[in-house]
Design a protein around this motif. Structure first.
Motif, PDB file in Angstrom:
ATOM      1  N   PRO A  22     -29.171 -21.360 -40.847  1.00 39.32           N
ATOM      2  CA  PRO A  22     -30.186 -21.541 -39.836  1.00 39.32           C
ATOM      3  C   PRO A  22     -31.604 -21.033 -40.541  1.00 39.32           C
ATOM      4  O   PRO A  22     -32.549 -21.656 -39.964  1.00 39.32           O
ATOM      5  CB  PRO A  22     -29.746 -20.440 -38.846  1.00 39.32           C
ATOM      6  N   MET A  23     -31.814 -20.417 -41.464  1.00 42.55           N
ATOM      7  CA  MET A  23     -33.292 -20.133 -42.190  1.00 42.55           C
ATOM      8  C   MET A  23     -33.482 -21.474 -42.880  1.00 42.55           C
ATOM      9  O   MET A  23     -34.677 -21.324 -43.331  1.00 42.55           O
ATOM     10  CB  MET A  23     -32.996 -19.046 -43.225  1.00 42.55           C
ATOM     11  N   GLN A  39     -28.864 -26.990 -41.727  1.00 45.65           N
ATOM     12  CA  GLN A  39     -29.442 -25.988 -40.741  1.00 45.65           C
ATOM     13  C   GLN A  39     -28.284 -25.235 -40.246  1.00 45.65           C
ATOM     14  O   GLN A  39     -28.046 -24.048 -39.777  1.00 45.65           O
ATOM     15  CB  GLN A  39     -30.168 -26.723 -39.746  1.00 45.65           C
ATOM     16  N   GLY A  46     -27.019 -16.320 -46.319  1.00 44.32           N
ATOM     17  CA  GLY A  46     -28.279 -16.680 -46.859  1.00 44.32           C
ATOM     18  C   GLY A  46     -28.933 -15.278 -47.376  1.00 44.32           C
ATOM     19  O   GLY A  46     -28.537 -14.276 -47.199  1.00 44.32           O
TER      20      GLY A  46
END
Lengths: 217, 189
Positions: free
Chosen positions: A56-57, A52, A71
């Motif tokens: 973060p996605m 993460q 990402g």
């Protein structure tokens, strides 16, 4: 991982989004390292704190390259296109580029997110197949029609593009969800042609470092 | 027709249409609106914005630097591909009326949790640095959706700050849902 080292791809063998990027890396002959992220084991390795912090996605693919982590598969592919421009994955002509992006967005934004793992978990096991089939047929109905005006040998004209990188993994998903492909002759033809190309084969889910033995080619 | 004004098929309330309207306003592109009531899936709006960027390059909607461009596209895709499709009209119809609010809120909070974190490393005055970009065009309409679905925005101070700043810009105001040809009278600004 040092900046001068190979790019690192966080990937799951079966993830269609990861497959798109694997094809791009293969087409552009970019040597890279794979760190497999199993989306199912241990409750889903994408949810680990470690991953993460990196993305973060909490999704694959993510690519660590040139000192940054990107990402979102299409953002990754566009970055590769801008920094390693040959062979091209987007045509020169802006209108053709728009067609390539439109088809890519239709698949990557309009179909896949509606049938990904986390959404299917939410709709419940008994609804999953119908839900996924609906998302795919809905999108393929539109795509088959669009391809009537854009397709040549491939999705847009006669050169492989980002749209083709999205098509093949999505057809594989369709097959997994037992979608009848008879209504989509153009999609099927293009898919079949693309699968004869080496980049689409070496990147195939059945040939990845994390492919389970029983699914390995 | 190639020589005439561009024609935008738009629904006043569609966040996807709003993104494109902002782009057209920022680039001072005069256009005609044909209002549509049926909302098509928003997945292809970014292709339109990229086309406008390539054919009408000023002012820029994507930075020059490829790494910053990657950040802009990543954020745009997160919103346009990761949040909005999960809470659009046709999906909400499928989940059934009693589940709609929870479903939409989950899609948005899930995406905003990730976005707030990403913005920690990319944001300046705007989503990526200090220039308005395609990412900002995606942000504002998505925050409007969040408000419509009563999502609590307290956990997202960066998203809120950037949204507030962007809404002071003219392009974001003239393109606002409350000022469109098809805005119903009771919602008109």
């Amino acid at each position: 991982m040092t900046e001068s080292g190979k790019p690192i791809l966080y990937s799951y063998f079966r993830s269609s989004c990861s497959w798109r990027v694997r094809i791009a890396l293969a087409l552009k002959s970019i040597d890279y390292e794979t760190i497999p992220i199993n989306l199912i084991k241990d409750g889903g390795q994408q949810f680990s704190e470690e991953f993460q912090a990196l993305n973060p996605m909490k999704q694959v693919p993510a690519l660590k390259i040139d000192g940054i982590t990107i990402g979102q598969s299409l953002a990754i592919i566009e970055y590769l296109e801008e920094t390693r421009p040959t062979p091209r994955l987007l045509p020169r002509d802006p209108k053709k580029r728009a067609h390539v992006r439109m088809i890519s967005d239709l698949i990557a934004g309009g179909i896949q997110p509606l049938q990904n793992l986390s959404v299917l978990k939410q709709v419940g096991q008994e609804n999953q197949l119908t839900w996924a089939q609906k998302a795919i047929t809905s999108g393929f109905n539109a795509l088959e029609q669009i391809l009537q005006s854009t397709a040549g040998r491939y999705c847009v004209g006669d050169e492989v593009s980002m749209a083709d990188l999205c098509l093949v993994p999505q057809v594989a998903n369709a097959e997994r969800f037992k979608v009848d492909l008879t209504p989509y002759p153009t999609i099927s033809r293009i898919n079949k042609t693309l699968l004869t190309l080496e980049a689409f084969q070496v990147s195939h889910p059945c040939r990845q470092p994390d492919t389970p033995p029983e699914l390995r080619a």
